[in-house]
Design an enzyme around this catalytic site. Structure first.
Site, short mmCIF file in Angstrom:
data_model
loop_
_atom_site.label_atom_id
_atom_site.label_comp_id
_atom_site.label_asym_id
_atom_site.label_seq_id
_atom_site.Cartn_x
_atom_site.Cartn_y
_atom_site.Cartn_z
N LYS A 58 0.86 -1.13 0.03
CA LYS A 58 -0.06 0.12 -0.07
C LYS A 58 0.83 1.30 -0.05
O LYS A 58 0.41 2.23 -0.62
CB LYS A 58 -0.99 0.08 1.00
CG LYS A 58 -2.05 -0.68 1.11
CD LYS A 58 -3.46 -0.40 0.45
CE LYS A 58 -4.52 -1.18 0.41
NZ LYS A 58 -5.72 -0.85 -0.45
N SER A 307 1.26 -9.65 -0.21
CA SER A 307 0.74 -8.37 -0.45
C SER A 307 1.21 -7.64 1.01
O SER A 307 1.27 -6.48 0.97
CB SER A 307 -0.60 -8.14 -0.69
OG SER A 307 -1.46 -8.79 0.06
#
Length: 326
Positions: A58, A307
């Site tokens: 992110k 991720s």
């Protein structure tokens, strides 16, 4: 909504290339590591976004979005909605830019994520998941002013995520398939924007947990809608309550296949990453590997996006313990 949102438009390769240059001093070029599982398994390479400064991809999107704010937008400060990783990314980028940041955070998020957002200087407003999801749908939250940076439905945020695909193609030009987890859809939209421009023959696969798989449901029905029977789980960074129509507009032309995995398959993938690669992965971070291990995405070579790794260590130890029912 209090204001009209900008129309959804394709993200160009030039925008993603510019994002790579823009965020180069903030994010790491993460390694793409072979995961040798032996005969009978697909050929898998893991993209370790767990090694970013906030232990999540992110930061790529957040750094790009904050860097592109106008002076007036910076003066107002920024805010976002997050289960933890987007909040950390925006908080990191805001701190670097010297601007205030507020995060409307899912109150059930791992303590490690909530604490890290505060450590990065964000004001954290804990709310129930339903309230946070409503704020993401409406792009507003009563009582909070400032410039809103959506955690996935944000053009510049998505462009930042696309830089992952540039690195994969450079490091493994013979890749056949890329698998990414789907929460809101921003990660896979960024990756797909690169693949479908440069290497459209590469299959792009989205992975979701059984507890919330609105993208797979939408693909089957053709209608973005809430996911019936949604429930919270340790896969807190993915498995959304619904597929937002704007996000379906983004990902529908890009994603070739959707794979839904069980919580047990996700736990097994977390355990495998820990035992074979010594990687601590959160639930959402292991979804792509779990999908690869089902065999539904082919024999590879497959690049799977790990991720994020933001999970309370006690919870992680429990989840990967043999015989755990958590």
């Amino acid at each position: 909504m209090s204001h009209a949102l900008p129309a959804v438009r394709p993200i160009s390769l030039d925008e993603i290339l510019a994002a790579r240059d823009r965020i180069a001093g903030t994010v790491f070029r993460t390694p793409l590591v072979p995961l040798d599982l032996g005969p009978g398994f697909p050929e898998i390479l893991v993209k370790l976004e767990t090694l970013q400064p906030i232990n999540s991809y992110k930061l790529r999107g957040a750094a790009n979005a904050v860097a592109l704010l106008s002076p007036a937008e910076r003066d107002r400060g920024v805010w976002t909605v997050s289960a933890g990783n987007a909040g950390q990314g925006v908080a990191w980028a805001a701190r670097a830019a010297g601007i205030p940041c507020t995060v409307v955070a899912v109150e059930s998020a791992p303590v490690a994520k909530l604490d890290r957002m505060r450590e990065l200087g964000a004001r954290v407003v804990p709310v129930p998941f339903d309230v946070a999801w409503q704020a993401m749908e409406e792009h507003q939250f009563e009582g909070i002013a400032g410039t809103f940076i959506h955690p996935f439905d944000h053009h510049d945020f998505i462009a930042g995520h696309g830089t992952i695909a540039l690195e994969i193609l450079e490091d493994a030009p013979d890749i056949a398939t890329v698998i990414a987890p789907i929460g809101g859809g921003g990660l896979i939209a960024g990756i797909g924007s690169v693949l479908k421009t440069l290497r459209p023959e590469i299959a792009l696969v989205g992975s979701e947990p059984e507890t919330g798989s609105p993208a797979a449901l939408t693909a089957a029905t053709g209608i973005p809608q809430p996911f019936p029977g949604w429930r919270a789980s340790f896969v807190d960074g993915a498995g959304g309550k619904s597929m937002l129509p704007r996000m379906w507009q983004r990902i529908a032309p890009l994603v070739n296949q959707y794979v839904v995995v069980t919580l047990e398959e996700t736990r097994a993938a977390m355990r495998l990453l820990a035992s074979r690669a010594r990687v601590v992965s959160e639930g959402a971070g292991a979804l792509a590997l779990a999908a690869a291990l089902t065999g539904k995405a082919g024999n590879g070579p497959i690049a799977v996006i790990v991720s994020g790794g933001n999970i309370d260590l006690e919870k992680f130890a429990t989840l990967i313990s043999a015989g755990s029912n958590s």
